[in-house]
Design an enzyme around this catalytic site. Structure first.
Site, PDB file in Angstrom:
ATOM      1  NE  ARG A  34      31.574 -10.001 -32.091  1.00  0.00           N
ATOM      2  CZ  ARG A  34      31.113 -10.647 -33.150  1.00  0.00           C
ATOM      3  NH1 ARG A  34      30.010 -10.242 -33.768  1.00  0.00           N
ATOM      4  NH2 ARG A  34      31.724 -11.733 -33.597  1.00  0.00           N
ATOM      5  CG  ASP A  35      26.928  -0.799 -32.571  1.00  0.00           C
ATOM      6  OD1 ASP A  35      26.744  -0.130 -33.607  1.00  0.00           O
ATOM      7  OD2 ASP A  35      26.678  -0.369 -31.418  1.00  0.00           O
ATOM      8  CG  ASN A  93      21.885   5.176 -40.035  1.00  0.00           C
ATOM      9  OD1 ASN A  93      20.892   4.876 -40.687  1.00  0.00           O
ATOM     10  ND2 ASN A  93      22.199   4.576 -38.902  1.00  0.00           N
ATOM     11  CD  GLU A 101      23.619   7.713 -32.588  1.00  0.00           C
ATOM     12  OE1 GLU A 101      24.506   7.058 -32.007  1.00  0.00           O
ATOM     13  OE2 GLU A 101      22.407   7.505 -32.448  1.00  0.00           O
ATOM     14  CB  VAL A 102      30.086   7.607 -35.572  1.00  0.00           C
ATOM     15  CG1 VAL A 102      31.606   7.681 -35.662  1.00  0.00           C
ATOM     16  CG2 VAL A 102      29.657   7.207 -34.162  1.00  0.00           C
ATOM     17  CG  HIS A 106      29.167   3.667 -39.293  1.00  0.00           C
ATOM     18  ND1 HIS A 106      29.389   5.025 -39.267  1.00  0.00           N
ATOM     19  CD2 HIS A 106      27.972   3.484 -38.675  1.00  0.00           C
ATOM     20  CE1 HIS A 106      28.385   5.632 -38.666  1.00  0.00           C
ATOM     21  NE2 HIS A 106      27.497   4.713 -38.299  1.00  0.00           N
ATOM     22  CG  HIS A 108      24.780  -0.003 -38.472  1.00  0.00           C
ATOM     23  ND1 HIS A 108      24.861   0.121 -37.100  1.00  0.00           N
ATOM     24  CD2 HIS A 108      24.831   1.264 -38.955  1.00  0.00           C
ATOM     25  CE1 HIS A 108      24.947   1.409 -36.771  1.00  0.00           C
ATOM     26  NE2 HIS A 108      24.922   2.126 -37.873  1.00  0.00           N
TER      27      HIS A 108
END
Ligand code: DGP
Length: 125
Positions: A34-35, A93, A101-102, A106, A108
């Site tokens: 989970r984010d 992204n 950002e990371v 990943h 989402h």
């Protein structure tokens, strides 16, 4: 293009067990959790266990087994979170324009509410 993987990124630390996470599903090559800052009632992040920066890196260098496992895991999360009927969105992204950002690949998975149009008006952030 060479890809430089920073093994100090947050998701690398999660994979090493250095930072806790709320796991939804773990497979041989993939982790879904989970984010921490959910933007919808369902907000799950799916990451490969391998050191891949972004989607094109993964698509180029991952094994067939990793790619199949990653994509099947995304499908399984959609089922497990009961998102098929109401619909959902997958986003990955990458880089500066993508506002990643990371720097560990990943996807989402977002759902559980109407998500609006795909992109907000660009304001550079
Ligand atoms: P992106 O902008 O696509 O790189 O999204 C990174 C996502 O990672 C963002 O939605 C918030 C999430 N996130 C950041 N730090 C953590 C963390 O420590 N744990 C979890 N579960 N999610 C995090």
């Amino acid at each position: 293009m060479p890809y430089t993987y920073d093994d100090q990124n947050i998701f690398a630390k999660i994979l090493r067990g250095e930072i806790p996470n709320t796991t939804v599903l773990e497979t041989e090559h993939t982790l879904a959790f989970r984010d921490l800052y959910p933007q919808a009632p369902v907000h799950v992040l799916v990451i490969p266990k391998g050191a891949y920066v972004c989607y094109d890196h993964f698509a180029r260098d991952a094994s067939d087994a990793e790619i199949v496992d990653f994509n099947r895991t995304i499908g399984r999360i959609v089922e497990m979170e009961s998102l098929q009927e109401g619909g959902y969105r997958t986003i990955s992204n990458a880089g500066q324009a993508g506002v990643q950002e990371v720097p560990h690949l990943h996807v989402h998975i977002l759902g559980g509410r109407p998500l609006g149009r795909m992109l907000a008006p660009a304001d550079g952030t």
